[in-house]
Design a protein around this motif. Sequence first.
Motif, PDB file in Angstrom:
ATOM      1  N   CYS A  35       0.671   6.809   3.556  1.00  0.00           N
ATOM      2  CA  CYS A  35       0.109   5.711   4.347  1.00  0.00           C
ATOM      3  C   CYS A  35       0.588   4.409   3.704  1.00  0.00           C
ATOM      4  O   CYS A  35       0.369   4.197   2.503  1.00  0.00           O
ATOM      5  CB  CYS A  35      -1.413   5.757   4.342  1.00  0.00           C
ATOM      6  SG  CYS A  35      -2.069   7.196   5.203  1.00  0.00           S
ATOM      7  N   GLU A  90      -3.969  14.248   5.568  1.00  0.00           N
ATOM      8  CA  GLU A  90      -3.694  13.535   6.818  1.00  0.00           C
ATOM      9  C   GLU A  90      -2.824  12.304   6.600  1.00  0.00           C
ATOM     10  O   GLU A  90      -2.733  11.444   7.481  1.00  0.00           O
ATOM     11  CB  GLU A  90      -5.014  13.163   7.506  1.00  0.00           C
ATOM     12  CG  GLU A  90      -5.729  14.404   8.002  1.00  0.00           C
ATOM     13  CD  GLU A  90      -6.965  14.145   8.860  1.00  0.00           C
ATOM     14  OE1 GLU A  90      -7.354  12.979   9.037  1.00  0.00           O
ATOM     15  OE2 GLU A  90      -7.539  15.125   9.342  1.00  0.00           O
ATOM     16  N   THR A  91      -2.188  12.200   5.465  1.00  0.00           N
ATOM     17  CA  THR A  91      -1.358  11.035   5.173  1.00  0.00           C
ATOM     18  C   THR A  91      -0.327  10.803   6.289  1.00  0.00           C
ATOM     19  O   THR A  91       0.192  11.768   6.870  1.00  0.00           O
ATOM     20  CB  THR A  91      -0.702  11.201   3.789  1.00  0.00           C
ATOM     21  OG1 THR A  91      -0.142   9.961   3.408  1.00  0.00           O
ATOM     22  CG2 THR A  91       0.377  12.270   3.773  1.00  0.00           C
ATOM     23  N   THR A 109     -10.721  10.390  -1.175  1.00  0.00           N
ATOM     24  CA  THR A 109     -10.603  10.105   0.266  1.00  0.00           C
ATOM     25  C   THR A 109     -11.974  10.048   0.944  1.00  0.00           C
ATOM     26  O   THR A 109     -12.802  10.948   0.747  1.00  0.00           O
ATOM     27  CB  THR A 109      -9.762  11.214   0.930  1.00  0.00           C
ATOM     28  OG1 THR A 109      -8.483  11.222   0.302  1.00  0.00           O
ATOM     29  CG2 THR A 109      -9.600  10.967   2.426  1.00  0.00           C
ATOM     30  N   LYS A 114      -8.680   3.421   5.561  1.00  0.00           N
ATOM     31  CA  LYS A 114      -8.649   2.601   4.339  1.00  0.00           C
ATOM     32  C   LYS A 114      -7.701   1.415   4.548  1.00  0.00           C
ATOM     33  O   LYS A 114      -6.574   1.586   5.017  1.00  0.00           O
ATOM     34  CB  LYS A 114      -8.168   3.496   3.182  1.00  0.00           C
ATOM     35  CG  LYS A 114      -8.200   2.842   1.831  1.00  0.00           C
ATOM     36  CD  LYS A 114      -8.225   3.880   0.717  1.00  0.00           C
ATOM     37  CE  LYS A 114      -6.862   4.431   0.356  1.00  0.00           C
ATOM     38  NZ  LYS A 114      -6.921   5.350  -0.800  1.00  0.00           N
ATOM     39  N   MET A 121       0.838  -1.203   0.000  1.00  0.00           N
ATOM     40  CA  MET A 121       0.000   0.000   0.000  1.00  0.00           C
ATOM     41  C   MET A 121       0.874   1.255   0.000  1.00  0.00           C
ATOM     42  O   MET A 121       1.857   1.341   0.732  1.00  0.00           O
ATOM     43  CB  MET A 121      -0.865  -0.010   1.264  1.00  0.00           C
ATOM     44  CG  MET A 121      -1.668   1.245   1.464  1.00  0.00           C
ATOM     45  SD  MET A 121      -2.781   1.077   2.889  1.00  0.00           S
ATOM     46  CE  MET A 121      -3.644   2.628   2.806  1.00  0.00           C
ATOM     47  N   CYS A 132      -0.325   5.420  -0.254  1.00  0.00           N
ATOM     48  CA  CYS A 132      -1.292   6.459  -0.607  1.00  0.00           C
ATOM     49  C   CYS A 132      -0.885   7.753   0.077  1.00  0.00           C
ATOM     50  O   CYS A 132      -0.602   7.770   1.280  1.00  0.00           O
ATOM     51  CB  CYS A 132      -2.698   6.036  -0.179  1.00  0.00           C
ATOM     52  SG  CYS A 132      -3.964   7.264  -0.587  1.00  0.00           S
ATOM     53  N   TYR A 133      -0.806   8.824  -0.684  1.00  0.00           N
ATOM     54  CA  TYR A 133      -0.476  10.126  -0.071  1.00  0.00           C
ATOM     55  C   TYR A 133      -1.369  11.234  -0.643  1.00  0.00           C
ATOM     56  O   TYR A 133      -0.975  12.374  -0.766  1.00  0.00           O
ATOM     57  CB  TYR A 133       1.007  10.454  -0.178  1.00  0.00           C
ATOM     58  CG  TYR A 133       1.641  10.639  -1.560  1.00  0.00           C
ATOM     59  CD1 TYR A 133       0.950  10.426  -2.743  1.00  0.00           C
ATOM     60  CD2 TYR A 133       2.972  11.041  -1.665  1.00  0.00           C
ATOM     61  CE1 TYR A 133       1.558  10.606  -3.974  1.00  0.00           C
ATOM     62  CE2 TYR A 133       3.595  11.232  -2.887  1.00  0.00           C
ATOM     63  CZ  TYR A 133       2.878  11.002  -4.030  1.00  0.00           C
ATOM     64  OH  TYR A 133       3.481  11.190  -5.252  1.00  0.00           O
ATOM     65  N   GLN A 134      -2.616  10.832  -0.958  1.00  0.00           N
ATOM     66  CA  GLN A 134      -3.469  11.787  -1.670  1.00  0.00           C
ATOM     67  C   GLN A 134      -4.137  12.816  -0.770  1.00  0.00           C
ATOM     68  O   GLN A 134      -4.651  13.814  -1.265  1.00  0.00           O
ATOM     69  CB  GLN A 134      -4.506  11.060  -2.518  1.00  0.00           C
ATOM     70  CG  GLN A 134      -5.564  10.293  -1.751  1.00  0.00           C
ATOM     71  CD  GLN A 134      -6.638   9.707  -2.681  1.00  0.00           C
ATOM     72  OE1 GLN A 134      -6.657   9.978  -3.872  1.00  0.00           O
ATOM     73  NE2 GLN A 134      -7.537   8.907  -2.140  1.00  0.00           N
ATOM     74  N   CYS A 135      -4.148  12.612   0.550  1.00  0.00           N
ATOM     75  CA  CYS A 135      -4.827  13.610   1.386  1.00  0.00           C
ATOM     76  C   CYS A 135      -3.881  14.257   2.389  1.00  0.00           C
ATOM     77  O   CYS A 135      -2.755  13.802   2.591  1.00  0.00           O
ATOM     78  CB  CYS A 135      -6.044  13.000   2.073  1.00  0.00           C
ATOM     79  SG  CYS A 135      -5.666  12.133   3.594  1.00  0.00           S
ATOM     80  N   GLY A 187      -4.596   3.139   6.131  1.00  0.00           N
ATOM     81  CA  GLY A 187      -4.843   4.569   5.979  1.00  0.00           C
ATOM     82  C   GLY A 187      -5.200   5.220   7.304  1.00  0.00           C
ATOM     83  O   GLY A 187      -5.904   4.619   8.116  1.00  0.00           O
ATOM     84  N   VAL A 188      -4.733   6.441   7.512  1.00  0.00           N
ATOM     85  CA  VAL A 188      -5.174   7.222   8.665  1.00  0.00           C
ATOM     86  C   VAL A 188      -6.701   7.387   8.577  1.00  0.00           C
ATOM     87  O   VAL A 188      -7.403   7.449   9.573  1.00  0.00           O
ATOM     88  CB  VAL A 188      -4.469   8.607   8.670  1.00  0.00           C
ATOM     89  CG1 VAL A 188      -5.027   9.517   9.743  1.00  0.00           C
ATOM     90  CG2 VAL A 188      -2.966   8.423   8.826  1.00  0.00           C
ATOM     91  N   CYS A 189      -7.216   7.388   7.349  1.00  0.00           N
ATOM     92  CA  CYS A 189      -8.659   7.514   7.111  1.00  0.00           C
ATOM     93  C   CYS A 189      -9.401   6.226   7.394  1.00  0.00           C
ATOM     94  O   CYS A 189     -10.622   6.197   7.356  1.00  0.00           O
ATOM     95  CB  CYS A 189      -8.905   7.910   5.658  1.00  0.00           C
ATOM     96  SG  CYS A 189      -8.264   6.684   4.493  1.00  0.00           S
TER      97      CYS A 189
HETATM   98 FE1  SF4 Z   1      -4.717   7.912   1.477  1.00  0.00          FE
HETATM   99 FE2  SF4 Z   1      -6.399   7.633   3.521  1.00  0.00          FE
HETATM  100 FE3  SF4 Z   1      -3.788   7.905   3.939  1.00  0.00          FE
HETATM  101 FE4  SF4 Z   1      -5.245   9.957   3.089  1.00  0.00          FE
HETATM  102  S1  SF4 Z   1      -5.382   8.928   5.062  1.00  0.00           S
HETATM  103  S2  SF4 Z   1      -3.245   9.373   2.320  1.00  0.00           S
HETATM  104  S3  SF4 Z   1      -6.664   8.915   1.684  1.00  0.00           S
HETATM  105  S4  SF4 Z   1      -4.803   6.192   2.905  1.00  0.00           S
END
Ligand code: SF4
Length: 538
Positions: free
Chosen positions: A20, A13-14, A77, A28, A6, A8-11, A24-26
């Motif tokens: 992440c 709060e990464t 996100t 995911k 995995m 992901c750094y699109q938001c 995911g911090v979210c």
């Molecule tokens: Fe991606 Fe979720 Fe991490 Fe944001 S918090 S970077 S959407 S995995």
Amino acid sequence: MNPHKMFCYQCQETAGCSGCTAAGVCGKKPSTSGLQDVLVYSTKGLAWLLTVMRSGGESAGKELNRMVRDNLFVTITNANFDDEKIAERIRKTQRVKKELLDSQPVLREAGRKGLLCEAALWAEEETVHPGAGVLATEDEDLRSLRELLTYGLKGMAAYLNHAEVLGEREEAIDAFLQKALAATLDDSQGTEALLGLALEAGKYGVDAMALLDGANTKAYGSPEITRVNLGVRNNPAILISGHDLKDLEMLLEQTEGTGVDVYTHSEMLPAHYYPAFKKYSHFAGNYGNAWWKQREEFEAFHGPVLLTTNCLVPPKESYRDRVYTTGAAGYPGCVHIPGEPGEKKDFSALIEHAKRCDPPEELEKGEIVGGFAHNQVTALADQIVEAVKSGAIREFVVMAGCDGRSRSREYYTKFAESLPGDSMILTAGCAKYRYNKLNLGDIGGIPRVLDAGQCNDSYSLALIALKLKEAFGLEDINQLPITYNIAWYEQKAVIVLLALLYLGVKNIHLGPTLPAFLSPAAAAVLTEQFGLSLPEGI
Ligand code: SF4
Ligand code: FSO
């Protein structure tokens, strides 16, 4: 399941402000992240095919335009955590690609000439591919610009989706979206070309927001100054969150006369400003705050909650059976209400559910005032221009964008509190919950916090700035007494930012952290060319 690790750094709060990698911090999961990567990759391949077809005079058709947009929207996100639904989308997209490759002579010809990229040619019904994912691009700067563009296009896709459910679409915007999406897989597009496309995405972002603004106001009237109740009544109720006004309209129609009230949460608050919804006496008020507070607030609401888009926080076991999703939103185990644009959705399950629940617990009392989209502000323009000329208003501060859970966002509350009494805050998006309940007073009867609406209504803020420029006879938008202190979280904020850059706005403060997806070189370009920076004192 995607075998790749995995990333992901699109938001905003990464994890660790870098990416992440474990979860995911979210909330995911790696499996969801992997499937979203493959869905984006597959969709980029489809966008490539549609772009080639268009250049050969073949139209993509509205179903396929919608498929591209909706696929992107579900990867935003906090929109969709449902692996099965995402896998289904991948398979469907792959089937469509195969059909196109088999049936379109222009694609066969392009294939023979070697003009189709790997993602375009990939048409097996599988849910893994080694080319998917952010890290498939090794060069850091190229990756950064490819992702900046991809995220801006995800935000644009979300706004286009909302416009389409209200019957508005524009082929030129879809054509650009697909061309730009395909360009992120095109090795002949270097960093300069990608930066150019990102700025052009800003132009189309303005068009997309204008399209949505037109769709909303055509369907529901122009937002007007409105006092919104924050307290509760003693009836069972449904809470609606997200951004889709058409879903709200259908819910209000279906709940009328049932004894079930409807409240808005987070980004649905601005719905109260539209004249069309005022006729519903059971449209009771706004409940709670920004998206990230939903774990406590949904618990206290007691009734069913409808998530029409992001931002959905993985629900607690204690209320999960009361969470319903629709549109791009999804969560495993939560009931999803189906319905394509133009179709009537059936919310009877929520209504029956609400009748079995207690009324909401009161979180607060009082009212807030909003409804300052461009039409309403234009109506006040003379008063505002006069106040600026007399010195009663010395500065406008645009504090639009998103809220989030990080402690550092307390800065925005303090910042709003510390602004001098002759400054006016222009806001849109869920960022406003950091200061919209403070008692900041008014200037000559105009509240000091002017809420234009949802994040997409940032378009209104841009129009207001352009109108002020005109009213003062200025050459350049940057000569206005406006500062921009934007808070960002997810990818819709990326298209809003690109739109502001396209409109020529300079020296934007962006926080609470700069995007992790900006490489040092990409960040330097944005700093040098546009004066982008973190806000001071954060
Ligand atoms: Fe991606 Fe979720 Fe991490 Fe944001 S918090 S970077 S959407 S995995
Ligand atoms: Fe907020 Fe979430 Fe509207 Fe975003 S609720 S964070 S930018 O989805 O879209 O402002």
